[in-house]
Motif scaffolding. Structure first.
Motif: not given
Ligand code: SAM
Length: 256
Positions: A42-69
Protein backbone atom coordinates in the motif's frame (compact mmCIF):
# COMPACT_ATOMS: atom_id res chain seq x y z
CA UNK A 1 6.21 -8.60 8.32
CA UNK A 2 5.47 -9.79 4.80
CA UNK A 3 8.30 -11.69 3.12
CA UNK A 4 8.71 -10.42 -0.47
CA UNK A 5 7.76 -13.10 -3.02
CA UNK A 6 10.02 -13.27 -6.02
CA UNK A 7 7.49 -15.09 -8.19
CA UNK A 8 5.15 -12.11 -7.93
CA UNK A 9 7.92 -9.62 -8.68
CA UNK A 10 7.64 -8.04 -5.24
CA UNK A 11 9.93 -5.04 -4.75
CA UNK A 12 8.18 -2.62 -2.45
CA UNK A 13 8.60 1.14 -2.67
CA UNK A 14 9.98 2.52 0.57
CA UNK A 15 11.22 5.97 -0.50
CA UNK A 16 8.67 8.52 0.71
CA UNK A 17 9.94 11.29 -1.59
CA UNK A 18 9.54 9.09 -4.67
CA UNK A 19 6.11 7.92 -3.52
CA UNK A 20 5.07 11.59 -3.22
CA UNK A 21 6.53 12.41 -6.63
CA UNK A 22 4.68 9.53 -8.30
CA UNK A 23 1.34 10.43 -6.71
CA UNK A 24 1.84 14.12 -7.63
CA UNK A 25 2.41 13.08 -11.26
CA UNK A 26 -0.78 11.04 -11.24
CA UNK A 27 -2.68 13.90 -9.56
CA UNK A 28 -5.73 11.81 -8.55
CA UNK A 29 -8.91 13.79 -7.86
CA UNK A 30 -12.06 13.09 -5.84
CA UNK A 31 -14.65 11.14 -7.80
CA UNK A 32 -12.21 9.77 -10.37
CA UNK A 33 -12.23 6.04 -10.94
CA UNK A 34 -8.72 4.74 -10.36
CA UNK A 35 -7.48 1.15 -10.60
CA UNK A 36 -4.19 0.24 -8.97
CA UNK A 37 -2.48 -2.94 -10.09
CA UNK A 38 -0.31 -4.73 -7.56
CA UNK A 39 -0.83 -2.45 -4.53
CA UNK A 40 1.41 -4.71 -2.44
CA UNK A 41 1.96 -3.13 0.98
CA UNK A 42 0.00 0.00 0.00
CA UNK A 43 2.90 2.43 -0.45
CA UNK A 44 1.08 4.18 -3.32
CA UNK A 45 -2.38 3.07 -2.23
CA UNK A 46 -2.50 5.18 0.95
CA UNK A 47 -1.89 8.54 -0.71
CA UNK A 48 -4.10 7.53 -3.66
CA UNK A 49 -6.92 6.67 -1.24
CA UNK A 50 -6.41 9.97 0.60
CA UNK A 51 -7.20 11.84 -2.63
CA UNK A 52 -10.87 10.82 -2.41
CA UNK A 53 -10.76 8.95 -5.73
CA UNK A 54 -12.81 5.76 -6.08
CA UNK A 55 -10.00 3.25 -5.84
CA UNK A 56 -10.02 -0.39 -6.97
CA UNK A 57 -7.04 -2.58 -6.13
CA UNK A 58 -6.08 -5.72 -8.08
CA UNK A 59 -3.61 -7.88 -6.14
CA UNK A 60 -2.63 -11.47 -6.94
CA UNK A 61 -1.03 -12.29 -3.58
CA UNK A 62 -3.78 -13.52 -1.23
CA UNK A 63 -1.86 -12.62 1.93
CA UNK A 64 -1.31 -9.06 0.78
CA UNK A 65 -4.91 -8.78 -0.42
CA UNK A 66 -6.13 -9.88 3.04
CA UNK A 67 -3.96 -7.20 4.68
CA UNK A 68 -5.29 -4.59 2.28
CA UNK A 69 -8.86 -5.66 3.09
CA UNK A 70 -8.12 -5.13 6.79
CA UNK A 71 -6.40 -1.80 6.32
CA UNK A 72 -9.08 -0.26 4.10
CA UNK A 73 -12.23 -1.96 5.43
CA UNK A 74 -13.60 1.28 6.87
CA UNK A 75 -12.99 3.23 3.67
CA UNK A 76 -16.02 3.13 1.32
CA UNK A 77 -13.89 4.44 -1.57
CA UNK A 78 -11.54 1.42 -1.63
CA UNK A 79 -12.37 -2.04 -3.06
CA UNK A 80 -9.92 -4.96 -3.12
CA UNK A 81 -10.04 -7.51 -5.97
CA UNK A 82 -7.96 -10.65 -5.50
CA UNK A 83 -6.62 -12.08 -8.74
CA UNK A 84 -4.35 -11.93 -11.73
CA UNK A 85 -4.58 -8.60 -13.54
CA UNK A 86 -3.97 -10.36 -16.86
CA UNK A 87 -7.33 -12.10 -16.36
CA UNK A 88 -9.14 -9.09 -14.94
CA UNK A 89 -12.24 -7.86 -16.74
CA UNK A 90 -11.89 -4.08 -16.53
CA UNK A 91 -15.36 -3.67 -18.01
CA UNK A 92 -16.79 -5.46 -14.98
CA UNK A 93 -14.85 -3.43 -12.40
CA UNK A 94 -15.65 -0.11 -14.04
CA UNK A 95 -19.22 -0.87 -15.13
CA UNK A 96 -18.29 0.85 -18.40
CA UNK A 97 -17.16 4.13 -16.77
CA UNK A 98 -13.95 5.93 -17.80
CA UNK A 99 -11.02 4.98 -15.60
CA UNK A 100 -7.36 5.66 -14.88
CA UNK A 101 -4.80 2.92 -14.30
CA UNK A 102 -1.79 2.99 -12.00
CA UNK A 103 0.79 0.38 -11.14
CA UNK A 104 4.25 -0.40 -9.95
CA UNK A 105 4.32 -3.55 -12.02
CA UNK A 106 6.24 -6.77 -11.89
CA UNK A 107 8.45 -6.33 -14.92
CA UNK A 108 7.60 -9.64 -16.57
CA UNK A 109 3.91 -8.74 -17.00
CA UNK A 110 4.29 -5.16 -18.24
CA UNK A 111 3.94 -5.81 -21.98
CA UNK A 112 1.12 -8.42 -21.79
CA UNK A 113 -0.70 -6.17 -19.33
CA UNK A 114 -0.50 -3.19 -21.65
CA UNK A 115 -2.05 -5.12 -24.52
CA UNK A 116 -4.64 -6.73 -22.22
CA UNK A 117 -5.85 -3.40 -20.84
CA UNK A 118 -5.89 -1.71 -24.24
CA UNK A 119 -8.97 -3.84 -24.97
CA UNK A 120 -10.74 -1.17 -22.91
CA UNK A 121 -8.88 1.76 -24.48
CA UNK A 122 -12.16 3.60 -25.16
CA UNK A 123 -12.68 3.91 -21.40
CA UNK A 124 -9.06 4.28 -20.42
CA UNK A 125 -8.12 7.90 -19.65
CA UNK A 126 -4.45 7.30 -18.88
CA UNK A 127 -1.93 4.92 -17.34
CA UNK A 128 0.99 5.60 -15.01
CA UNK A 129 3.38 2.70 -14.69
CA UNK A 130 6.63 2.04 -12.94
CA UNK A 131 8.65 -0.13 -15.31
CA UNK A 132 12.20 -1.17 -15.88
CA UNK A 133 13.84 2.03 -17.22
CA UNK A 134 15.09 0.16 -20.25
CA UNK A 135 11.48 -0.73 -21.13
CA UNK A 136 10.41 2.92 -20.73
CA UNK A 137 13.22 3.90 -23.13
CA UNK A 138 12.13 1.32 -25.67
CA UNK A 139 8.50 2.48 -25.45
CA UNK A 140 9.40 6.13 -25.97
CA UNK A 141 12.26 5.66 -28.50
CA UNK A 142 12.34 7.52 -31.82
CA UNK A 143 13.33 6.12 -35.26
CA UNK A 144 17.08 5.86 -35.74
CA UNK A 145 17.65 5.20 -32.03
CA UNK A 146 18.83 1.71 -31.16
CA UNK A 147 15.97 1.32 -28.68
CA UNK A 148 13.43 1.89 -31.52
CA UNK A 149 11.72 -1.41 -32.28
CA UNK A 150 8.63 -3.52 -32.00
CA UNK A 151 7.63 -2.26 -28.53
CA UNK A 152 8.09 1.44 -29.51
CA UNK A 153 6.02 1.04 -32.66
CA UNK A 154 3.18 -0.97 -31.15
CA UNK A 155 2.99 1.33 -28.09
CA UNK A 156 3.19 4.55 -30.10
CA UNK A 157 0.51 3.33 -32.49
CA UNK A 158 -1.85 2.91 -29.51
CA UNK A 159 -0.73 5.61 -27.05
CA UNK A 160 1.10 8.86 -26.51
CA UNK A 161 4.11 7.99 -24.35
CA UNK A 162 5.68 10.38 -21.83
CA UNK A 163 8.64 9.15 -19.79
CA UNK A 164 8.43 11.15 -16.53
CA UNK A 165 11.43 10.32 -14.31
CA UNK A 166 13.77 7.54 -13.25
CA UNK A 167 13.70 5.79 -9.88
CA UNK A 168 16.83 4.47 -8.21
CA UNK A 169 16.97 0.80 -7.27
CA UNK A 170 17.59 1.85 -3.62
CA UNK A 171 14.06 3.28 -3.44
CA UNK A 172 12.76 -0.31 -3.16
CA UNK A 173 12.98 -3.14 -0.66
CA UNK A 174 14.33 -5.60 -1.64
CA UNK A 175 16.60 -3.63 -3.98
CA UNK A 176 16.03 -4.79 -7.60
CA UNK A 177 18.92 -5.38 -10.02
CA UNK A 178 17.71 -2.77 -12.50
CA UNK A 179 16.85 0.89 -12.59
CA UNK A 180 13.18 1.81 -12.90
CA UNK A 181 11.26 4.65 -14.47
CA UNK A 182 7.79 6.17 -14.40
CA UNK A 183 5.95 6.49 -17.68
CA UNK A 184 2.60 8.03 -18.59
CA UNK A 185 0.64 6.49 -21.46
CA UNK A 186 -2.44 8.16 -22.90
CA UNK A 187 -4.41 6.08 -25.44
CA UNK A 188 -4.91 7.90 -28.75
CA UNK A 189 -8.54 8.77 -29.44
CA UNK A 190 -7.77 8.59 -33.16
CA UNK A 191 -4.93 6.39 -34.51
CA UNK A 192 -1.93 8.57 -35.48
CA UNK A 193 -1.49 6.70 -38.79
CA UNK A 194 -3.82 4.73 -41.04
CA UNK A 195 -3.55 0.96 -41.14
CA UNK A 196 -6.15 -1.43 -42.57
CA UNK A 197 -5.21 -4.53 -40.62
CA UNK A 198 -3.64 -4.57 -37.16
CA UNK A 199 -2.66 -8.17 -37.78
CA UNK A 200 -0.78 -7.33 -41.00
CA UNK A 201 0.89 -4.33 -39.33
CA UNK A 202 2.01 -6.49 -36.40
CA UNK A 203 3.36 -9.23 -38.67
CA UNK A 204 5.30 -6.66 -40.65
CA UNK A 205 6.86 -5.07 -37.56
CA UNK A 206 7.74 -8.42 -36.00
CA UNK A 207 9.39 -9.66 -39.18
CA UNK A 208 11.25 -6.40 -39.82
CA UNK A 209 12.81 -6.40 -36.35
CA UNK A 210 13.48 -10.13 -36.14
CA UNK A 211 16.58 -9.33 -38.20
CA UNK A 212 17.56 -5.83 -37.14
CA UNK A 213 20.91 -5.83 -38.89
CA UNK A 214 19.46 -6.80 -42.26
CA UNK A 215 18.11 -4.45 -44.89
CA UNK A 216 14.37 -4.31 -45.54
CA UNK A 217 14.93 -6.09 -48.86
CA UNK A 218 16.17 -9.15 -46.94
CA UNK A 219 14.21 -9.00 -43.72
CA UNK A 220 10.84 -8.50 -45.42
CA UNK A 221 11.40 -11.23 -48.00
CA UNK A 222 8.19 -13.26 -48.33
CA UNK A 223 6.05 -10.33 -47.12
CA UNK A 224 6.96 -7.48 -49.49
CA UNK A 225 9.21 -7.43 -52.55
CA UNK A 226 11.91 -4.78 -53.02
CA UNK A 227 9.82 -3.28 -55.85
CA UNK A 228 6.76 -2.91 -53.61
CA UNK A 229 8.87 -1.36 -50.82
CA UNK A 230 10.21 1.11 -53.37
CA UNK A 231 6.70 1.92 -54.57
CA UNK A 232 6.01 3.34 -51.09
CA UNK A 233 8.96 5.72 -51.59
CA UNK A 234 11.14 3.69 -49.19
CA UNK A 235 14.66 2.54 -50.05
CA UNK A 236 14.76 -1.30 -49.65
CA UNK A 237 18.44 -0.96 -48.73
CA UNK A 238 17.51 0.70 -45.39
CA UNK A 239 17.55 -1.04 -42.04
CA UNK A 240 14.24 -1.36 -40.13
CA UNK A 241 15.37 0.88 -37.27
CA UNK A 242 15.44 3.92 -39.56
CA UNK A 243 11.76 3.65 -40.58
CA UNK A 244 9.10 5.80 -38.93
CA UNK A 245 5.71 4.67 -37.63
CA UNK A 246 4.14 6.30 -40.73
CA UNK A 247 6.44 4.32 -43.04
CA UNK A 248 5.61 1.01 -41.34
CA UNK A 249 1.92 1.89 -41.65
CA UNK A 250 2.37 2.72 -45.37
CA UNK A 251 4.14 -0.59 -45.98
CA UNK A 252 1.46 -2.57 -44.13
CA UNK A 253 -1.15 -1.18 -46.56
CA UNK A 254 0.76 -2.83 -49.41
CA UNK A 255 0.69 -6.33 -47.90
CA UNK A 256 -1.47 -8.97 -49.58
N1 SAM B 1 2.71 -1.16 -5.41
C1 SAM B 1 3.60 -1.73 -4.42
C2 SAM B 1 4.76 -0.79 -4.19
O1 SAM B 1 4.93 0.13 -5.01
O2 SAM B 1 5.49 -0.96 -3.23
C3 SAM B 1 4.09 -3.14 -4.81
C4 SAM B 1 4.88 -3.22 -6.10
S1 SAM B 1 5.55 -4.82 -6.48
C5 SAM B 1 6.80 -4.37 -7.66
C6 SAM B 1 4.38 -5.60 -7.54
C7 SAM B 1 3.02 -6.00 -6.92
O3 SAM B 1 2.20 -6.61 -7.94
C8 SAM B 1 3.11 -7.02 -5.81
O4 SAM B 1 2.25 -6.65 -4.77
C9 SAM B 1 2.64 -8.33 -6.45
O5 SAM B 1 2.09 -9.26 -5.54
C10 SAM B 1 1.61 -7.83 -7.44
N2 SAM B 1 1.40 -8.69 -8.63
C11 SAM B 1 2.32 -9.47 -9.26
N3 SAM B 1 1.79 -10.08 -10.33
C12 SAM B 1 0.49 -9.67 -10.38
C13 SAM B 1 -0.60 -9.98 -11.25
N4 SAM B 1 -0.44 -10.80 -12.30
N5 SAM B 1 -1.80 -9.42 -10.99
C14 SAM B 1 -1.97 -8.56 -9.94
N6 SAM B 1 -0.97 -8.25 -9.07
C15 SAM B 1 0.24 -8.78 -9.29
Amino acid sequence: MHKARKRFGQNFLTDSLIIRKIVDSIAPAPGQLLIEIGPGQAALTRPLADSGAELHLVEIDRDLAARLEREFQGNPNVTVHVGDVLKTDFGEITGGRPFRLVGNLPYNISTPLLFHVLQWSDLLIDMHFMLQQEVVERMAAMPGNKAWGRLSIMCQYRCEIAPLFTVRAESFTPVPKVQSGIVRLVPHREPPVRIDSLDAFQRLVIQAFSMRRKTLRNSLRGLLSAAVIESAGIDPGLRPETLSLQQFADLSLLME
